[in-house]
Design an enzyme around this catalytic site. Structure first.
Site, PDB file in Angstrom:
ATOM      1  N   ASP A 189       0.895  -1.207  -0.195  1.00 24.15           N
ATOM      2  CA  ASP A 189      -0.328  -0.107  -0.115  1.00 24.15           C
ATOM      3  C   ASP A 189       1.161   1.575  -0.370  1.00 24.15           C
ATOM      4  O   ASP A 189       0.452   2.271  -0.639  1.00 24.15           O
ATOM      5  CB  ASP A 189      -0.913   0.174   1.482  1.00 24.15           C
ATOM      6  CG  ASP A 189      -2.029  -0.375   0.943  1.00 24.15           C
ATOM      7  OD1 ASP A 189      -2.462  -1.722  -0.038  1.00 24.15           O
ATOM      8  OD2 ASP A 189      -3.585  -0.812   1.533  1.00 24.15           O
ATOM      9  N   ASN A 227      -5.272  -1.878  -4.816  1.00 19.36           N
ATOM     10  CA  ASN A 227      -5.814  -1.820  -3.453  1.00 19.36           C
ATOM     11  C   ASN A 227      -5.925  -0.687  -2.628  1.00 19.36           C
ATOM     12  O   ASN A 227      -6.297  -1.392  -1.415  1.00 19.36           O
ATOM     13  CB  ASN A 227      -6.137  -3.534  -3.280  1.00 19.36           C
ATOM     14  CG  ASN A 227      -7.261  -3.828  -2.963  1.00 19.36           C
ATOM     15  OD1 ASN A 227      -8.491  -2.528  -3.310  1.00 19.36           O
ATOM     16  ND2 ASN A 227      -7.971  -5.189  -2.490  1.00 19.36           N
ATOM     17  N   ASP A 276     -10.805  -2.638  11.642  1.00 18.08           N
ATOM     18  CA  ASP A 276      -9.822  -3.393  11.432  1.00 18.08           C
ATOM     19  C   ASP A 276      -9.152  -4.425  12.070  1.00 18.08           C
ATOM     20  O   ASP A 276      -9.401  -5.854  12.014  1.00 18.08           O
ATOM     21  CB  ASP A 276      -8.661  -2.483  10.555  1.00 18.08           C
ATOM     22  CG  ASP A 276      -9.193  -1.598   9.716  1.00 18.08           C
ATOM     23  OD1 ASP A 276     -10.524  -2.114   8.852  1.00 18.08           O
ATOM     24  OD2 ASP A 276      -8.116  -1.276   9.031  1.00 18.08           O
ATOM     25  N   GLU A 282     -11.187  -4.318   1.332  1.00 20.60           N
ATOM     26  CA  GLU A 282     -10.584  -5.639   1.025  1.00 20.60           C
ATOM     27  C   GLU A 282     -11.810  -6.232   0.046  1.00 20.60           C
ATOM     28  O   GLU A 282     -10.742  -6.657  -1.100  1.00 20.60           O
ATOM     29  CB  GLU A 282      -9.556  -5.807   1.006  1.00 20.60           C
ATOM     30  CG  GLU A 282      -7.783  -5.040   1.734  1.00 20.60           C
ATOM     31  CD  GLU A 282      -7.581  -3.495   2.897  1.00 20.60           C
ATOM     32  OE1 GLU A 282      -9.352  -3.781   2.988  1.00 20.60           O
ATOM     33  OE2 GLU A 282      -7.045  -3.070   3.255  1.00 20.60           O
ATOM     34  N   HIS A 295      -5.310  -9.042   3.164  1.00 17.61           N
ATOM     35  CA  HIS A 295      -4.331  -9.120   4.203  1.00 17.61           C
ATOM     36  C   HIS A 295      -4.899  -9.126   5.414  1.00 17.61           C
ATOM     37  O   HIS A 295      -3.971 -10.403   6.313  1.00 17.61           O
ATOM     38  CB  HIS A 295      -2.930  -8.096   4.263  1.00 17.61           C
ATOM     39  CG  HIS A 295      -4.050  -6.495   4.550  1.00 17.61           C
ATOM     40  ND1 HIS A 295      -3.457  -5.693   5.453  1.00 17.61           N
ATOM     41  CD2 HIS A 295      -4.980  -6.303   4.230  1.00 17.61           C
ATOM     42  CE1 HIS A 295      -4.547  -4.266   5.669  1.00 17.61           C
ATOM     43  NE2 HIS A 295      -5.216  -5.382   4.797  1.00 17.61           N
ATOM     44  N   ARG A 296      -5.748  -8.817   6.105  1.00 14.46           N
ATOM     45  CA  ARG A 296      -6.065  -9.041   7.129  1.00 14.46           C
ATOM     46  C   ARG A 296      -7.079 -10.532   7.246  1.00 14.46           C
ATOM     47  O   ARG A 296      -7.390 -11.369   8.910  1.00 14.46           O
ATOM     48  CB  ARG A 296      -7.428  -8.272   8.041  1.00 14.46           C
ATOM     49  CG  ARG A 296      -6.703  -6.831   7.680  1.00 14.46           C
ATOM     50  CD  ARG A 296      -7.197  -5.243   8.708  1.00 14.46           C
ATOM     51  NE  ARG A 296      -6.456  -4.280   8.567  1.00 14.46           N
ATOM     52  CZ  ARG A 296      -5.161  -4.590   9.010  1.00 14.46           C
ATOM     53  NH1 ARG A 296      -4.730  -4.749  10.096  1.00 14.46           N
ATOM     54  NH2 ARG A 296      -4.556  -3.003   8.825  1.00 14.46           N
ATOM     55  N   LYS A 339       0.633  -6.263   1.784  1.00 16.01           N
ATOM     56  CA  LYS A 339      -0.263  -5.125   1.587  1.00 16.01           C
ATOM     57  C   LYS A 339      -0.191  -4.218   2.602  1.00 16.01           C
ATOM     58  O   LYS A 339       0.340  -2.765   2.255  1.00 16.01           O
ATOM     59  CB  LYS A 339      -2.069  -5.543   1.789  1.00 16.01           C
ATOM     60  CG  LYS A 339      -2.654  -4.373   1.624  1.00 16.01           C
ATOM     61  CD  LYS A 339      -3.769  -5.045   1.152  1.00 16.01           C
ATOM     62  CE  LYS A 339      -4.834  -3.223   0.171  1.00 16.01           C
ATOM     63  NZ  LYS A 339      -4.595  -2.278   1.101  1.00 16.01           N
TER      64      LYS A 339
END
Ligand code: DC
Length: 673
Positions: A51, A94, A335, A363, A410-411, A435
């Site tokens: 990112d 993204n 998040d 995402e 990613h999360r 990311k």
């Protein structure tokens, strides 16, 4: 990391300290602010991830000079509010933070720009931001679907107004407001943004305001509804009637990422018992990040949290009390709240995560993704439009090993890694963590300790099976008879009439085996096949199917799914080399072909058969040769494996030797998964 999957065994404990990578939210804001500012800003601890790379690349294409110092900091040469390159096409992947803030900054700075991203970025709404920018005179075209990227920005109509104002919705993504606020000084004169609808993710807006102030532009705020830049009379304003402008603070230090910290704090809450703790360095009680409040949520669940200026540590509830489920409005920590959905699996009582509608436009649709993947683990989940309810497992609803998809999010990859404290997992496409946190799984491996494995390989009829089963029983470990899986594949192929040379069909059968191992018995498709599985015909067929790489690949995770607490004894040909390369103890158990043939001959005689000695020896040698000479995972003694020749040993003596080696160095071994 470009791996197709990462297998995690069941973890049994966690402890240690990690230094966090820089905050993504702060890094991308600081890059843009430093680019727009007067003067050079040296940014320390900037996050280096996908990112932030997108943001850096974009700024460079816009003519901003960015270079790296010898000390690993980034030096951004500010352009005083005017990008030198007036026409450019920018690809932003993204990266939501880059896309939204650059849309605002470029739309209000004149010039002709095209902004594109990955397909998912083109599904994430941006219409509310575009509407607000149009109110400020920006000329913006949708190049695809109305309301979504990609966008073309064609400058701004000149308006003779010194009092510009825009309204923006606050309830879809707080990044719309953040983008507008960051770009306000580019308009000139007095400007105001009004928020319609409730403002979500407020801490991110506060972060924006704090960083703007650091770069010399304070915003006047009236609650959550109105934000204004008063024009002249500000310290940063140089001319009467001029607007405030960004000024470099000189050196800017990016604090550690509080959202990334959530995974490790959760790791401590789940896996650090007794005197152990997991500590994250780089974010502490002075942090300006909203996700710091994740630590409070963990503490409400019973975890023990300690925080100082430099770091935070977490450990499991003391006094043997477990974690407790909670009901939480997660609006402020969207998040980090994903991590709570996994921690919920380790708590008593259900956990309800409320007010998380924004998950649907991240995402991936994170509510749907969480629901689906938690379901694969056997967890009971209820997903609503804006909430998620997770009921922890119990005796009647145990969790099971599963293959987790990550949706290029990613999360998803990071939070699901924590579920490995309950069951072994395969995480598909784990590289998506790049990311925001390219080194995540390396740090995870430093902190989390897997259940131990004793890997015992060797040729057929070496006595492995009996030794492994007895060692497993003595230690209370699980036992994996990997040969049985190849035998089962051969048997299933025979029953289904599948050609023994059809690798793809055999691999498909291996992947779909419906098999249960219980109390020393094996059943296939609900039928007990323990006896037929050991027959000579299946033995021979098994060594043929085992030579196909696709069959081996299809059985890999099935084998690793046995890697559970408190430990595992794996019996096979490639336990130490392929299936459990980080095994705590590796043993190559063998005997001469003659000794093994003699043993097999005696076994068959005891079963009342009248076998041909010479035929047994030649058949055994043929199987040995196939197992040793095949290109895929050939049978061999690994360099780290101890040799145990059972030629002169009975089973008791062999078991005693394995247990002695285990006590000597295996039990204390710290394996990296
Ligand atoms: O250990 P066993 O005799 O049950 O194994 C049957 C066949 O499966 C053997 O010929 C080799 C193959 N096998 C393998 O290739 N890899 C393993 N890990 C276990 C068995």
């Amino acid at each position: 990391m470009n791996m197709t999957f990462l297998d995690l065994p069941q973890m049994i404990s966690a402890s240690g300290a990690v230094r966090l990578p820089g905050s993504k939210s702060i890094s991308n804001r600081a890059l843009l602010l430093a680019a727009l500012a007067d003067g050079i800003t040296e940014i320390e601890n900037l996050l280096e991830s996908d990112d932030t790379a997108r943001m850096r690349e974009a700024l460079r294409r816009l003519g901003v000079k960015i270079d790296e110092t010898d000390m690993g900091a980034w030096r951004v040469h500010g352009v005083s509010g005017r990008f030198p390159v007036r026409r450019a096409e920018l690809f932003l992947g993204n990266a939501g933070t880059a896309f939204r803030s650059l849309t605002a900054a470029l739309a209000l700075s004149g010039g002709d720009y095209t902004l594109t991203g990955v397909p998912r970025m083109h599904e994430r709404p941006i219409g509310d931001l575009v509407d607000a920018l149009r109110q400020l005179g920006a000329k913006i075209d949708y190049l695809g679907k109305t309301g979504y990227p990609p966008l073309r920005l064609r400058g701004r109509e000149k308006r003779e107004k010194t009092h510009a104002a825009a309204r923006v919705r606050g309830d879809v993504s707080s990044q719309f407001l953040t983008g507008l606020l960051l770009a306000l000084p580019l308009i000139g004169g007095k400007t105001r943004v009004e928020v319609t609808g409730a403002l979500i993710s407020r801490p991110y807006v506060e972060l924006t305001l704090k960083l703007m102030a650091r770069f010399g532009v304070p915003i006047e705020r009236h609650g959550d509804q109105s934000f204004s830049l008063p024009g002249a009379s500000l310290p940063g304003a140089s001319l009467p009637g001029d607007t405030a402008r960004y000024v470099s603070p000189g050196v800017f230090h990016v604090e550690g990422d509080a959202s990334s910290a959530s995974y490790f704090l959760a790791l401590g809450a789940i896996g650090a018992t007794g005197n152990d703790a997991v500590r994250v360095e780089g974010v502490g009680c002075q942090s300006i990040q909203g996700d710091l409040r994740f630590a409070e949520a963990l503490s409400q669940m019973g975890a023990v949290i300690e925080m100082d200026e430099h770091g935070i540590s977490a450990r499991a509830p003391s006094g043997g009390q477990g974690l407790r489920g909670i009901t939480l409005d997660c609006n402020a920590i969207p998040d980090a709240a994903m991590t709570l959905a996994i921690v919920a699996l380790f708590a008593t009582g259900e956990t309800r995560l409320l007010n998380i509608a924004s998950w649907r436009v991240k995402e991936t649709d994170r509510i749907a993704a969480m629901d689906k993947e938690l379901g694969k683990l056997g967890a009971r989940v209820e997903a609503g439009a804006d909430y998620l309810r997770v009921t922890p497992p119990d005796e009647n609803h145990p969790l099971r090993a599963a293959i987790i998809d990550t949706y290029d999010d990613h999360r998803m990859a990071m939070c699901f890694s924590l579920a490995s404290f309950a069951v072994p997992l395969r995480i598909n496409a784990p590289g998506c963590v790049a990311k925001t946190f390219p080194g995540y799984f390396r740090d995870f491996a430093v902190l989390a300790r897997p259940a131990p494995v004793i890997a015992i390989d060797g040729p057929t009829a070496s006595g492995k099976g009996a030794v492994c089963a007895r060692v497993a029983a003595a230690l209370g470990f699980h036992y994996l008879d990997s040969g049985a899986l190849y035998r089962l594949t051969a048997l299933a192929a025979r029953e289904a009439g599948v050609d023994g040379e059809d690798e793809a069909a055999l691999a498909a059968l291996a992947a779909a085996l419906d098999v249960v191992f219980q109390d020393g018995r094996v059943s296939l498709n609900g039928k007990d096949v323990s006896e037929v599985l050991r027959g000579e015909a299946i033995s021979s067929a098994a060594s043929r199917v085992a030579a196909f790489p696709a069959v081996r690949a299809a059985l890999l995770f099935r084998q690793r799914a046995f890697h559970r607490a408190p430990g595992l004894v794996g019996d096979g040909r490639d336990m130490a080399s392929v299936v459990f390369p980080s095994a705590a103890l590796k043993i190559f158990l063998t005997a001469s072909a003659e000794v093994r043939a003699e043993r097999r001959w005696r076994q068959l005689r005891e079963k009342g058969q009248d076998p041909d000695r010479a035929a047994i020896l030649s058949d055994l040698k043929a199987r040995d040769a196939r197992d040793r000479n095949r290109p895929a995972a050939p049978l061999r003694q690994e360099p780290a494996a101890r040799l145990l020749d059972t030629g002169a040993l009975d089973i008791d003596a062999a078991v005693a030797q394995v247990l002695a080696w285990w006590a000597e160095n295996g039990a204390g071994h710290r394996a990296i998964p």
